[in-house]
Design an enzyme around this catalytic site. Structure first.
Site, PDB file in Angstrom:
ATOM      1  N   ASN A 107       0.794  -1.229   0.000  1.00 20.16           N
ATOM      2  CA  ASN A 107       0.000   0.000   0.000  1.00 20.16           C
ATOM      3  C   ASN A 107       0.831   1.287   0.000  1.00 20.16           C
ATOM      4  OD1 ASN A 107      -2.422   1.756   0.867  1.00 20.16           O
ATOM      5  ND2 ASN A 107      -1.020   1.941   2.598  1.00 20.16           N
ATOM      6  N   TYR A 174       2.706   8.760 -12.108  1.00 17.36           N
ATOM      7  CA  TYR A 174       1.865   8.148 -11.071  1.00 17.36           C
ATOM      8  C   TYR A 174       0.792   7.268 -11.717  1.00 17.36           C
ATOM      9  CZ  TYR A 174      -1.239   7.885  -6.964  1.00 17.36           C
ATOM     10  OH  TYR A 174      -2.032   7.436  -5.930  1.00 17.36           O
TER      11      TYR A 174
END
Ligand code: NAI
Length: 302
Positions: A107, A174
């Site tokens: 994560n 990203y």
């Protein structure tokens, strides 16, 4: 909805929880949605290794967990998820401390390289991919190395993003990295299915964390109001609930999926890019943002 922070360990006895007896590793567990998931998993009876680069935040969180009386089911591992030795040591710690490994939540993340494509720095691009994609490969590799010989299956969960599903929700590096994270969940889900190891990606929309608002909560709330159909704020606890479903036996036939948790933002077509703090000055600055790791951003004026 679960509150973002709750009194950890009080809600249930360990034996009654949906993750009773399970051992989880959660990266980026010292902040935001990772931290909320650590709290939720502990509440549900799991033992948890918190992996994070930010040692100050990790130790402060451990002190809180000790105070709440559930520190014996938690360990902190100062880990750079882009470094293989660190990831190997983090998963090893779970087995050393708690005897097995059932769940790995890959994560941890940062905003990474920003600026116009014409100015994008190759090193910043590569570093973004190391932190967001190499990390997930390493987390999956070392999870599987423990889970396969255990012979009792497992659940690997990767935090991707709605930015990985289409344009309009994040900077180029990203978004491309998060698309790779989704792809990695699909390919490894196929490969690991014979071992009953499930691999899924969660795609959050705007979730109110330090990474998302970057200290400017009012601006973040405004962007949320303008772009998200759902009237309430997405919180770390909402991602923790999705991770709990995927980690628990409730999700036992779910693998290779992208679970979008975004208040209908993707359905409406995200129009966040150019509005958030890291893309607002799109044509005036470029650089590399390190999120809440404690490392300062590099910013170049164009
Ligand atoms: P956050 O900044 O609150 O927490 C991220 C944690 O990851 C921090 O504790 C940080 O120190 C850690 N971290 C960063 N780089 C690391 C590294 N190399 N090694 C180990 N730890 C590292 O951020 P948030 O929002 O909780 O983000 C979690 C994940 O969710 C990230 O992968 C992010 O890209 C993703 N995401 C966030 C969204 C949002 O709106 N907040 C939306 C979509 C995806």
């Amino acid at each position: 909805m679960e509150p973002a922070t709750r009194s950890v360990g009080e809600a249930k006895e360990q034996a009654d929880g949906r993750l009773a007896g399970k051992v989880a590793v959660i990266t980026g567990g010292a902040s935001g949605m990772g931290r909320a998931t650590v709290e939720r998993f502990l509440d549900e009876g799991a033992s948890v290794v918190i992996g994070d680069l930010n040692a100050d935040a990790g130790h402060a969180f451990m002190a809180e967990l000790n105070q709440a009386g559930c520190g014996e089911r938690a360990r902190f591992s100062r880990t750079d998820v882009a470094v293989e030795d660190d990831v190997a040591a983090m998963t090893e710690l779970a087995v050393e401390a708690f005897g097995r490994l059932d769940v790995v939540f890959n994560n941890a993340g940062i905003g990474g390289a920003f600026g116009p494509i014409t100015e994008l720095d190759v090193d910043a691009w590569d570093e973004t991919f190391a932190i967001l994609v190499r990390s997930v490969m390493l987390g999956t590799k070392h999870a599987a190395r423990h889970m396969i010989p255990q012979g009792s299956g497992g659940s690997i969960i990767n935090t991707a993003s709605i930015a990985g599903v289409g344009g309009g929700a994040g900077p180029q590096a990203y978004s491309a990295a998060k698309a790779a994270v989704i792809s990695l969940a699909q390919t490894t889900a196929v490969e690991l299915a014979p071992h009953r190891i499930r691999v899924n990606a969660i795609c959050p929309g705007l979730i109110f964390t330090p990474l998302m608002h970057s200290g400017n909560e009012a601006q973040a709330e405004e962007v949320m109001r303008e772009t998200q159909p759902w009237p309430g704020r997405g919180e770390g606890a909402d991602i923790a609930s999705a991770a709990l479903f995927l980690a628990s036996d409730d999700g036992q036939f779910v693998s290779g999926q992208q679970l979008v948790v975004d208040g209908a933002m993707l359905a409406a077509g995200p129009r966040i890019h150019g509005r958030m703090h890291n893309t607002r000055n799109l044509h005036r600055t470029a650089g590399m943002a390190y999120g809440t790791t404690g490392k300062a951003a590099t910013v170049r004026r164009l």
